[in-house]
Design a protein around this motif. Structure first.
Motif, PDB file in Angstrom:
ATOM      1  N   GLY A 131       0.805  -1.211   0.000  1.00 31.61           N
ATOM      2  CA  GLY A 131       0.000   0.000   0.000  1.00 31.61           C
ATOM      3  C   GLY A 131       0.838   1.261   0.000  1.00 31.61           C
ATOM      4  N   LEU A 132       0.194   2.355   0.352  1.00 34.47           N
ATOM      5  CA  LEU A 132       0.829   3.673   0.310  1.00 34.47           C
ATOM      6  C   LEU A 132       2.011   3.761   1.260  1.00 34.47           C
ATOM      7  CD1 LEU A 132       0.764   6.609  -0.721  1.00 34.47           C
ATOM      8  CD2 LEU A 132      -0.828   7.121   1.155  1.00 34.47           C
ATOM      9  N   ILE A 133       3.106   4.309   0.771  1.00 34.72           N
ATOM     10  CA  ILE A 133       4.301   4.517   1.566  1.00 34.72           C
ATOM     11  C   ILE A 133       3.981   5.343   2.818  1.00 34.72           C
ATOM     12  CG2 ILE A 133       4.907   6.547   0.169  1.00 34.72           C
ATOM     13  CD1 ILE A 133       7.848   5.878   0.615  1.00 34.72           C
ATOM     14  N   GLN A 134       4.556   4.942   3.941  1.00 35.41           N
ATOM     15  CA  GLN A 134       4.360   5.633   5.210  1.00 35.41           C
ATOM     16  C   GLN A 134       5.723   5.957   5.807  1.00 35.41           C
ATOM     17  OE1 GLN A 134       2.079   2.815   7.487  1.00 35.41           O
ATOM     18  NE2 GLN A 134       0.306   2.923   6.125  1.00 35.41           N
ATOM     19  N   LEU A 182       1.606  -7.971   7.699  1.00 36.80           N
ATOM     20  CA  LEU A 182       3.022  -7.819   7.373  1.00 36.80           C
ATOM     21  C   LEU A 182       3.284  -6.423   6.827  1.00 36.80           C
ATOM     22  CD1 LEU A 182       3.525 -11.193   5.424  1.00 36.80           C
ATOM     23  CD2 LEU A 182       4.174 -10.749   7.798  1.00 36.80           C
ATOM     24  N   SER A 183       4.535  -6.000   6.899  1.00 33.06           N
ATOM     25  CA  SER A 183       4.917  -4.723   6.282  1.00 33.06           C
ATOM     26  C   SER A 183       6.336  -4.836   5.740  1.00 33.06           C
ATOM     27  CB  SER A 183       4.830  -3.574   7.292  1.00 33.06           C
ATOM     28  OG  SER A 183       5.817  -3.703   8.305  1.00 33.06           O
ATOM     29  N   LEU A 184       6.632  -3.995   4.756  1.00 31.22           N
ATOM     30  CA  LEU A 184       7.983  -3.863   4.218  1.00 31.22           C
ATOM     31  C   LEU A 184       8.602  -2.639   4.871  1.00 31.22           C
ATOM     32  CD1 LEU A 184       7.151  -4.466   0.444  1.00 31.22           C
ATOM     33  CD2 LEU A 184       8.000  -6.147   2.103  1.00 31.22           C
ATOM     34  N   ASP A 185       9.716  -2.808   5.532  1.00 29.27           N
ATOM     35  CA  ASP A 185      10.319  -1.746   6.329  1.00 29.27           C
ATOM     36  C   ASP A 185      11.694  -1.397   5.771  1.00 29.27           C
ATOM     37  OD1 ASP A 185       8.103  -1.966   8.166  1.00 29.27           O
ATOM     38  OD2 ASP A 185       9.101  -3.727   9.015  1.00 29.27           O
ATOM     39  N   TYR A 186      11.937  -0.099   5.573  1.00 29.54           N
ATOM     40  CA  TYR A 186      13.169   0.353   4.936  1.00 29.54           C
ATOM     41  C   TYR A 186      13.726   1.606   5.606  1.00 29.54           C
ATOM     42  CZ  TYR A 186      11.654  -2.636   1.096  1.00 29.54           C
ATOM     43  OH  TYR A 186      11.246  -3.705   0.350  1.00 29.54           O
ATOM     44  N   ALA A 187      15.006   1.807   5.415  1.00 22.90           N
ATOM     45  CA  ALA A 187      15.655   3.082   5.699  1.00 22.90           C
ATOM     46  C   ALA A 187      16.211   3.572   4.365  1.00 22.90           C
ATOM     47  CB  ALA A 187      16.764   2.920   6.730  1.00 22.90           C
ATOM     48  N   TRP A 188      15.566   4.577   3.801  1.00 22.49           N
ATOM     49  CA  TRP A 188      15.937   5.062   2.469  1.00 22.49           C
ATOM     50  C   TRP A 188      16.488   6.485   2.544  1.00 22.49           C
ATOM     51  CZ3 TRP A 188      11.287   3.721  -1.303  1.00 22.49           C
ATOM     52  CH2 TRP A 188      11.369   2.370  -1.646  1.00 22.49           C
ATOM     53  N   PRO A 189      17.484   6.792   1.713  1.00 25.55           N
ATOM     54  CA  PRO A 189      17.903   8.191   1.566  1.00 25.55           C
ATOM     55  C   PRO A 189      16.877   8.962   0.752  1.00 25.55           C
ATOM     56  CG  PRO A 189      19.126   6.795   0.048  1.00 25.55           C
ATOM     57  CD  PRO A 189      18.303   5.871   0.901  1.00 25.55           C
ATOM     58  N   HIS A 234       7.697   2.574   5.807  1.00 24.13           N
ATOM     59  CA  HIS A 234       6.957   1.318   5.877  1.00 24.13           C
ATOM     60  C   HIS A 234       5.943   1.266   4.736  1.00 24.13           C
ATOM     61  CE1 HIS A 234       8.605   1.042   9.925  1.00 24.13           C
ATOM     62  NE2 HIS A 234       8.154   2.275  10.129  1.00 24.13           N
ATOM     63  N   PHE A 235       5.801   0.087   4.171  1.00 23.18           N
ATOM     64  CA  PHE A 235       4.757  -0.189   3.179  1.00 23.18           C
ATOM     65  C   PHE A 235       3.889  -1.324   3.726  1.00 23.18           C
ATOM     66  CE2 PHE A 235       8.269   1.549   0.781  1.00 23.18           C
ATOM     67  CZ  PHE A 235       7.700   2.280  -0.261  1.00 23.18           C
ATOM     68  N   PRO A 236       2.602  -1.103   3.958  1.00 22.86           N
ATOM     69  CA  PRO A 236       1.748  -2.209   4.390  1.00 22.86           C
ATOM     70  C   PRO A 236       1.630  -3.259   3.291  1.00 22.86           C
ATOM     71  CG  PRO A 236       0.420  -0.271   3.886  1.00 22.86           C
ATOM     72  CD  PRO A 236       1.848   0.165   3.822  1.00 22.86           C
ATOM     73  N   VAL A 237       1.805  -4.520   3.657  1.00 21.20           N
ATOM     74  CA  VAL A 237       1.724  -5.605   2.687  1.00 21.20           C
ATOM     75  C   VAL A 237       0.269  -5.999   2.473  1.00 21.20           C
ATOM     76  CG1 VAL A 237       2.261  -8.046   2.288  1.00 21.20           C
ATOM     77  CG2 VAL A 237       4.034  -6.497   3.138  1.00 21.20           C
TER      78      VAL A 237
END
Length: 247
Positions: A131-134, A182-189, A234-237
């Protein structure tokens, strides 16, 4: 099925989120045999490469040959440009069908007819999305929400609503299994975030109609004022799993 991503295949492959091992593990709990999988709408192979270690053979299809050209070369994966409703595999030959971040573009009836044709008895279908980036940082999250819901309002394809509705409103004529949150979790520049936003179909439509405007201006100003190397995201899966008959 629409082809909105061929023109920027390289950017799409680099900028889009990857899929987590947890998604694959959840799906595989329901897959008894792992001889052949069909990854439909495979794009540049983000989800295909996650499946590859678990199956003897995988067919990955997509409408866009340009997208498939960006996919990784894997010994047990065959890539083929094809419509979602025109799978070249024999009837009752497939253990798992997957669709990652693509089913909202499909004609549901014709695709599901093909899924039921190719799946073995008790074969599994998994529909995956995000879903939508958070963003954890409040100001950044507000800017992302403003871009999505205000600036780009009216520029999204109608099919986007299925993602906003977490894939819960798509037809799903299968025996369905319960899935975890579930969620996709990142640390992005900052540049990675901007690159990802440039892959949005709504942004592409906006820029085509208003080439003189900069819809990312507020975000560019925000990043210029920050002194952060990375931002927690975070992106909700979105995940629905079913079978053609109850196991």
């Amino acid at each position: 099925m629409k082809d909105l991503f061929s023109d920027d295949s390289k950017q799409y492959q680099r900028a889009r989120p990857d899929y987590s091992p947890a998604i694959v593990e959840t799906i595989l709990k329901y897959v008894n045999r792992r001889e052949l999988a069909w990854d439909c709408g495979a794009g540049s192979g983000q989800f295909t490469q996650r499946l590859a270690p678990h199956f003897q053979q995988i067919l990955a299809t997509d409408l866009s040959a340009a997208q498939l050209a960006e996919a990784p070369h894997l010994a047990n994966v065959h890539y083929e440009a094809a419509q979602a409703a025109e799978c070249p595999l024999p009837s009752q030959s497939v253990d798992l069908v997957t669709v990652a971040q693509a089913i909202h573009w499909f004609d549901f009836d014709s695709f599901y007819t093909e899924v039921k044709r190719v799946l073995k008895a008790n074969g599994v279908i998994a529909v995956i999305g995000y879903g939508l980036i958070q963003a954890e940082q409040t100001e950044l999250n507000e800017l992302l929400q403003q871009l999505y819901f205000e600036t780009l309002k009216g520029y999204w394809d109608a099919e986007r609503r299925y993602i906003d509705e977490s894939y819960q409103t798509i037809p799903f004529p299968f025996h369905e299994y319960t899935t975890p949150t579930l969620s996709l979790d990142y640390a992005w520049p900052a540049q990675q975030i901007l690159n990802y936003l440039q892959t949005w179909s709504g942004l592409k439509h906006y820029q085509k109609l208003h080439p003189e405007q900069q819809p990312l201006a507020a975000l560019l100003d925000f990043f210029q004022q920050q002194n952060k190397q990375q931002y927690q995201l975070h992106f909700p899966v979105l995940l629905r799993i079913g079978s053609v008959s109850q196991q």
